[in-house]
Write a protein that holds these residues in place. Sequence first.
Motif: not given
Length: 152
Positions: A109-111, A90-102, A119-122
């Motif tokens: 994400i850029y749009a 997905e080119p709209q997602i420019v960064e992704c990190a695994s995180i702690t917490g909930d 719309v992208f999220i849904m």
Amino acid sequence: MLQTADITILREMQISGRLSMQELAERTGLSASQCWRRVRDLEASGVVSGYRAQVAAKAVGLNAIAYVHVALQDHQEKSISDFLRLVETEPQIVECASITGDHDFVLKIYAKTPEDLEVFIMQRLLKSGLVRDTRSNFVLRQTKTRGPLPIL
């Protein structure tokens, strides 16, 4: 282990990635050949992972940015690898990190518009069947983007 000259080179390259080797050598106090060898070694070892232009998002019509916290449906190896494959495609997602917490991951994400982000999220994230929950934080204003890494 990085030597002092390598750190100096990295600092200068992060400030201006378009320097010629001669200019970089002058700024670091090295000869052009020494500088070239060190840069080549930094690239070969993976310390310098690439070069690219920084593009102003608004200048290309990307006016909405969100940090989306994602909780996966489950933590099976296949679900995680399927989600990471979705992220990579997905080119709209420019960064992704695994995180702690909930939540399990945070995505940047850029749009073009907030509606496009919705719309992208849904349509892409929630309908993938991989995501249980999202929490979004819309960016109101960016004050610092892609600053140089604090190499010590």
